[in-house]
Design a protein around this motif. Structure first.
Motif, PDB file in Angstrom:
ATOM      1  N   ALA A  84     -21.030  23.769  19.132  1.00 33.12           N
ATOM      2  CA  ALA A  84     -21.611  24.101  17.553  1.00 33.12           C
ATOM      3  C   ALA A  84     -20.488  24.004  16.783  1.00 33.12           C
ATOM      4  O   ALA A  84     -21.203  24.191  15.285  1.00 33.12           O
ATOM      5  N   CYS A  85     -19.324  24.247  16.884  1.00 30.84           N
ATOM      6  CA  CYS A  85     -18.473  24.513  15.546  1.00 30.84           C
ATOM      7  C   CYS A  85     -17.907  23.266  14.967  1.00 30.84           C
ATOM      8  O   CYS A  85     -18.254  23.267  13.833  1.00 30.84           O
ATOM      9  N   GLY A 127     -16.083  30.619  22.788  1.00 27.47           N
ATOM     10  CA  GLY A 127     -17.051  31.325  23.276  1.00 27.47           C
ATOM     11  C   GLY A 127     -17.499  32.490  22.273  1.00 27.47           C
ATOM     12  O   GLY A 127     -18.296  33.484  22.318  1.00 27.47           O
TER      13      GLY A 127
HETATM   14  S1  FES Z   1     -18.056  25.424  19.950  1.00 26.57           S
HETATM   15 FE1  FES Z   1     -16.277  26.705  18.534  1.00 26.57          FE
HETATM   16  S2  FES Z   1     -16.590  28.283  18.925  1.00 26.57           S
HETATM   17 FE2  FES Z   1     -17.891  27.717  21.283  1.00 26.57          FE
END
Ligand code: FES
Length: 164
Positions: A84-85, A127
């Protein structure tokens, strides 16, 4: 016996009979070290004081991510490199941190400035994916970090000011 040797012996003596003593001992040794890490000499002292093989101590010290085997900076910047990041730009943020602090990541994915003021780490996920991209500075999570926000935060740290 050096002061550090005496301190480690006392830590070992105070935890020796506990269940999971080795973990507690290593936590205390790291917490009381100068740069928040376990040196090779300290691992040897713990093994001798506990009368266990050095390999046992070493395997615990390397298994848990919160143990550091290298000196850690006064400020620790942890950049999330999870999916996600990553999709929200964590790689350019990581490169920006490294460039601004003139660092390159070691093979273990960490780096520390020569003056031991800053360490950079990466993490697989905090998380907090909904808040991506996420960076922790001294264990405080900063969400939806932009390059501009990161520049400001690093500048504050470099000037010895607090990042809120
Ligand atoms: S991928 Fe970065 S907080 Fe989950």
């Amino acid at each position: 016996m050096s002061d550090r040797h005496t301190a480690i012996q006392s830590i070992v003596d105070s935890h020796r009979t506990e269940r999971g003593a080795l973990l507690s001992i290593l936590e205390a040794v790291q917490r009381t070290s100068d740069h928040n890490y376990l040196s090779k000499e300290e691992l040897v002292l713990v093994a001798k004081a506990l009368q266990v093989p050095l390999s046992t101590v070493y395997s615990v010290a390397t298994f848990y991510a919160f143990f550091n085997l290298k000196p850690q900076g006064e400020h620790v910047i942890t950049v999330c490199r999870g999916t996600a990041c990553h999709t929200r730009g964590s790689k350019p943020l990581l490169l920006q941190v490294l460039k601004q602090l003139d660092l390159q990541l070691d093979e273990d994915g960490t780096a520390t400035t020569d003056d031991v003021r800053f360490s950079v780490h990466t993490v697989a996920c905090f998380g907090q994916c909904a808040m991506a991209p996420v960076i922790a500075i001294d264990s405080v999570i900063h969400s939806r970090v932009t390059e501009q926000k990161l520049t400001q935060m690093l500048q504050l740290l470099l000037e010895g000011k607090e990042v809120s």
